[in-house]
Design a protein around this motif. Sequence first.
Motif: not given
Length: 665
Positions: A456, A458, A461, A504, A572, A574
Amino acid sequence: MTTITRILVANRGEIARRVFATARRLGIETVAVHSDADAGLPFVAEADHAVRLPGNTPAETYLRADLVLEAARKAGADAVHPGYGFLSENAGFARAVLDAGLAWIGPDPSSIESMGSKIESKKLMEAAGVPVLADLGSTATEGDLPLLVKASAGGGGRGMRIVRDLAALPAEVEKAAAEAASAFGDGTVFVEPYVEHGRHVEVQVVGDRHGNVAVFGERDCSIQRRHQKVVEEAPAPGLSEETRAALHEAARNAAAAIDYVGAGTVEFLVDASDPTRFWFLEMNTRLQVEHPVTEAVFGVDLVEAQIAVAEGHPVEAPADGPRGHAVEVRLYAEDPAADWQPQSGALASFGIPGVDVEFGLVPGAPSGLRLDTGFVAGSEVGTHYDAMLAKVIAWAPTRAQALRRLAGALDRATVHGLTTNRDLLVEVLRHPVFAAGDVSTDFFEVQELGSRAGGVDEEAVRRAAFAATVALAEADREARTVQRRIPVAWRNVLSAPQVTELSHAGLEKPVRVEWYGGRDGYAGEGISVLAASSTSVTLEVDGVATTYAVVIDASASVTAPVVHVDSPAGYVRLVRVPRFVDPSEVVATGSLLAPMPGSVISVAVEEGAQVTAGQTVLVMEAMKMQHTVTAPTDGVVSQINVKAGSQVGAGDVLAVVDGVEGEEA
């Protein structure tokens, strides 16, 4: 000569729509058959007539030859096209269609029978002078390793196992036989040498009733997962003209050996380290999933050719060789980072930008993009059938141009609501090894791919979470019935920031977004908001502006909506974390959850049993594949909530393993 006026497609989804498209162009009426689960899919609405097959599973519906034939009678069809899968390579069904006085848009039943058993077809091909791999049966030795266990009937990677330890062979044969029996109704398997670094190359043939066999080039289908094709292209890269000619001649001989009529594919395993060496794998007596790449480079409609041959017309061989290059990817609802686990649920959004044509020939210049899909936004992807969402095909004058066009379109696609292999496909198309034409069936095992590792970014995100937070705030403002002009989060006196948390799947903790609103708009640490709505947010970071497309899906939960965010950095997903959590929704530590809806095939342990990390607890079946659920840690099975035959939903607690003291479950 026969004149076909109304075709029933004994299939579903994408391939049904594909056949309907050609039939409409030719002025032929269409009939769909559909299960209850498929009643709302586009192929049903697009047909001129539709007949319900009561039930949901393939065994209840699409595999019921009697129901399909009754549907043809009711709807007044005079021809049946089987598509691929299901009954497409069932000689008994083909014979029943002909006995009912209907035109069969496929090969003679005798040809299907000849090639229906991989064991018998290898013997037939060997007699015709086509090179084959040895059938080792029970004579395999350590020196023969590695081995490949394969189902004699069917394909698609089901009933197939690689064996590297001779002691494991009996167990792998048993598993392969069980999977083959479930998928094809025939548990017969065989064992042959496994070529470690091989290429999967297939040749498209079309035969007619006048003794002609036309060859429409070859395709490379080496990029596979679980022995199922993921990326296909035509022509096959890196082959010498001598090898290409030898493959075409072997395919022509294979088809001539069984007096083949209709469209079919002869598949070969090519030694990637020495492409002059190749062996017959099987012949698919039907249209292939990957047929669009051949259509693109030869400018031919293979479904039209099938219909013409069924009506008694001679096949027209291509006057010239392939033009340009075409590449196809199969977009699946699956998680590549979780061992390709199939996904199910509703498609919140679905769009591929720049599509020139659906189900038709790709335009000629300067390049073209084709989409074949069985779904639209809002469609439900169920657990009863294959997880393929769509095929996306690019054509261009060169391979490099086709790869770039296809990768760019996928990169900008919006596919929300389900985890897909979209990012993996883009990574493959842009991978330097693949771009160089170094393709093989072990590509995913040999190459390191970030989308397979499940890593991932980060920071990406975090920025997506900020965009999601702004969109959620804008959605709340747009939903107001009063005071709509007051800025979001406006305060007389500026104090602490607003806080929104979003989870996530790839992060252990939720992303905490601290933000300010008011007359001057939104702001956050290091981030400025240049434009905002509930569907689009433009952020500026370090002087660079980026626009994020946002889709808010509150269908499952108003307090914890799913937020889909697309940007040049990727997709992404969420979920807004609600401020208060219902204690009844908290799952006990050590719970083994169903990864998807499906049925329990077997339970390997009992309550109270001691288990070790990785030990099999139970086996599920979903989307025609078996999935093993294992213990997450050493411990004791304190609870089992299912038994063989149980139907479960995604997220159901199947069992609980209490970890040994000092370890977390």
